[in-house]
Design a protein around this motif. Structure first.
Motif, mmCIF file in Angstrom:
data_model
loop_
_atom_site.group_PDB
_atom_site.id
_atom_site.type_symbol
_atom_site.label_atom_id
_atom_site.label_comp_id
_atom_site.label_asym_id
_atom_site.label_seq_id
_atom_site.Cartn_x
_atom_site.Cartn_y
_atom_site.Cartn_z
ATOM 1 N N PHE A 42 8.865 3.343 6.142
ATOM 2 C CA PHE A 42 7.640 4.139 6.045
ATOM 3 C C PHE A 42 6.437 3.438 6.652
ATOM 4 O O PHE A 42 5.369 4.035 6.760
ATOM 5 C CB PHE A 42 7.311 4.440 4.579
ATOM 6 C CG PHE A 42 8.291 5.342 3.897
ATOM 7 C CD1 PHE A 42 9.211 6.083 4.624
ATOM 8 C CD2 PHE A 42 8.290 5.478 2.519
ATOM 9 C CE1 PHE A 42 10.111 6.928 3.993
ATOM 10 C CE2 PHE A 42 9.180 6.322 1.879
ATOM 11 C CZ PHE A 42 10.096 7.043 2.613
ATOM 12 N N GLY A 43 6.595 2.155 6.976
ATOM 13 C CA GLY A 43 5.477 1.283 7.291
ATOM 14 C C GLY A 43 4.368 1.888 8.140
ATOM 15 O O GLY A 43 4.627 2.534 9.158
ATOM 16 N N ASN A 44 3.151 1.680 7.736
ATOM 17 C CA ASN A 44 1.961 2.067 8.491
ATOM 18 C C ASN A 44 0.809 1.260 7.915
ATOM 19 O O ASN A 44 0.932 0.662 6.842
ATOM 20 C CB ASN A 44 1.720 3.587 8.400
ATOM 21 C CG ASN A 44 1.572 4.058 6.966
ATOM 22 O OD1 ASN A 44 0.654 3.637 6.275
ATOM 23 N ND2 ASN A 44 2.476 4.909 6.512
ATOM 24 N N PRO A 45 -0.299 1.198 8.609
ATOM 25 C CA PRO A 45 -1.371 0.294 8.171
ATOM 26 C C PRO A 45 -1.837 0.544 6.738
ATOM 27 O O PRO A 45 -2.153 -0.392 6.018
ATOM 28 C CB PRO A 45 -2.498 0.581 9.169
ATOM 29 C CG PRO A 45 -1.807 1.094 10.384
ATOM 30 C CD PRO A 45 -0.614 1.861 9.881
ATOM 31 N N LEU A 46 -1.844 1.800 6.297
ATOM 32 C CA LEU A 46 -2.328 2.079 4.947
ATOM 33 C C LEU A 46 -1.350 1.573 3.898
ATOM 34 O O LEU A 46 -1.724 0.970 2.902
ATOM 35 C CB LEU A 46 -2.551 3.581 4.765
ATOM 36 C CG LEU A 46 -3.849 4.123 5.342
ATOM 37 C CD1 LEU A 46 -3.845 5.636 5.332
ATOM 38 C CD2 LEU A 46 -5.039 3.606 4.541
#
Lengths: 349, 349
Positions: A42-46
């Motif tokens: 799922f990785g993303n900056p948030l």
């Protein structure tokens, strides 16, 4: 296939990798599950802020968003129930983002055969907790699963709030020198659950500390204190929270064990059960990281709030890379805290 | 104590009132559970819009917020799995508020012993579905329950979106004369689940219609059509959705059964199982209520979207109080649709 650290855990490894109860315990094994399977996908900056909730801009406003499922057993325990837990837990995850909760969702997974009267009781408790915390339920969902494929009731709440801090509250905002404050005595929620759980051989009058935490956080924010990081001390307790934050911040930290309040009956229960109160779950306690110069004022502000009966300055960020957490005990000796690998108390939230 | 209509349901009443599997089926019994226990406790103007999600103003923006738990069995089925379902379901609940999904949360309740490889597969599927729908996961939670007290995996997603319509999409916006559009053929998701479910005696190649629906809704919104109401046709299918909307709108409605597409193999499976396709669940179909004058244009717009292969104008709001729904069949005869009381297909979402 990514290897999960199963060998250091009490549950024996099976031929195919499976989820173990310890994967839900808030320790190293749970961390590994999330970091090797869920976050990479799922990785993303948030998501990568490694925080209790996400904060993002929408049409000029700064919103916070979080979710938790609650599988606590038993559903009703001294000082609370799954309903109040589900409200306070999500309100607190938002508060830990420096956000005031506005709206909650409520989703129920009910096992066939669950008494309607218990459902009414939980729903009433949710309503009362929501009123106390100043939030309302605006959307929801109800699912029923067949008998034997659930455990009475699971509740999920998600929450939307408004971030009230000028700067982002996050482990990454922590700097060397920061004062570490603890909002009150620790270990009550976990011990209350253990005491209420069927088959446990001792009785106590210990009540869960379950409570909403926006009020004390608001005091800090409204006083203009630049809160660097906040974290409520749920699964894994104080020790796991500080270790996780230290790792995410990349800073070493030193705690003073003598400043950490533990009620005498909680301490006695922990000794009986072979538990370290530093690792026992709380549902109404948090740590706050503030600039060194603001430590005393922050302590005064917290101490003035009914939710923080024994607030204390318990340590500081000592700087340096590595992210280790040390603790100095009553006799002046220090030890390094490490995350427990598996399960201490299953299903406490 | 509020009496729940248990007598009209196949599950025998017990001495104390308990939740029955049928309470989760999307029919009258579920409606009663929500209306007598949950809504009265939580009731507020936003919740009382009787819609798939809540829409509210935050700092000048109009936000939508929704949640759903997913307990589908089996976890993997033709055309989808619990992961894609959990993403599309919540994206679609937001779309049904006229909102574009921005951020999702993901909360997992995993049973001890669940294969990690299956968890990886579900998480990958969620990521793919999120990418397709243009949303990202920004927060989450993982809980583990002991063996025998769950059913492999339950997933909850909540979603935050931006409402893109000028007026509030709601049953209350419906006016007599409104055209009712259906976005495609019905019944595939429910039948695909039935076919995939262990122990079922027939096999089909029917795939779930599970798909994100913001794209066709956006077409209507961007063309300036004043969409009055939208609803995806999940538990309880087309019939239950229209009946619920008619009740909430306080308007009578008339549908044309000959305009409602049902694939031949879905129809055959329904006949075999004694099911009415009008009540079978979908996960990629919706109804739209638009002003009479815009009906044809709305149909053209929907038909141009890949998610709406067999879009059709299936009826209109005939006005008058009472909220009944009639349907005219192939031989010109009409019947009144009523909500089924209990369970048609358990755990289809």
């Amino acid at each position: 296939m990514t290897k999960v650290e199963g060998s250091i855990c009490a549950v024996p490894a099976t031929e195919t990798e499976v989820v173990q109860l310890a994967h839900g315990g808030g320790g190293r094994l749970m961390n590994t599950l999330i970091e090797t399977i869920i976050r990479p996908a799922f990785g993303n900056p948030l998501l990568d802020t490694h925080h209790d909730g996400a904060v993002f801009d929408v049409d000029g406003g700064k919103l916070a968003f979080t979710t938790d499922s609650y599988v606590v057993k038993p559903l009703f325990f001294p000082g609370g129930d799954i309903g109040s837990l589900a409200v306070n837990g999500t309100v607190n995850d938002l508060a830990m983002c420096g956000a005031e909760a506005l709206y909650l969702s409520a989703a129920f997974i009910i096992e066939e055969g669950f008494p309607l009267e218990d459902l009414r009781r939980v729903v009433r408790s949710m309503k009362e907790a929501a009123t106390r915390a100043g939030v309302s339920f605006v959307t929801g969902d109800t699912k029923v699963v067949d008998r034997g494929n659930g455990d009475g009731l699971f509740v999920n709440t998600a929450g939307v709030g408004l971030a009230r801090t000028k700067t982002l509250v996050s482990p990454r905002a922590i700097v060397p020198g920061d004062a570490i404050l603890l909002s009150g005595d620790i270990g009550r929620h976990g011990i209350a659950i253990m005491a209420a759980r069927e088959g446990l051989a001792f009785e106590t009058k210990i009540e869960s500390d379950c409570a909403p935490l926006w009020s004390p956080v608001r005091r800090l924010v409204e006083a203009g204190i630049e809160v660097h990081c906040l974290r409520d001390l749920t699964r894994g307790g104080l020790a796991s929270a500080v270790i996780e934050i230290a790792e995410a911040a990349g800073c070493a930290m030193m705690l003073d064990e003598t400043a950490i309040a533990v009620q005498a009956d909680v301490r006695a229960a922990c000794e009986l059960l072979g538990l370290d109160p530093l690792y026992v779950a709380n549902e109404g306690r948090f740590v706050a990281f503030v600039p060194a110069a603001d430590g005393e004022e922050a302590l005064k502000l917290l101490s003035g709030d009914p939710a923080c009966p024994d607030a204390a300055l318990i340590g500081h960020v000592s700087g340096g890379a590595g992210g280790g957490v040390g603790i100095r005990g009553a006799y002046g000796t220090s030890r390094r805290l490490s995350m427990f690998s598996g399960e201490q108390l299953p299903r406490i939230c």
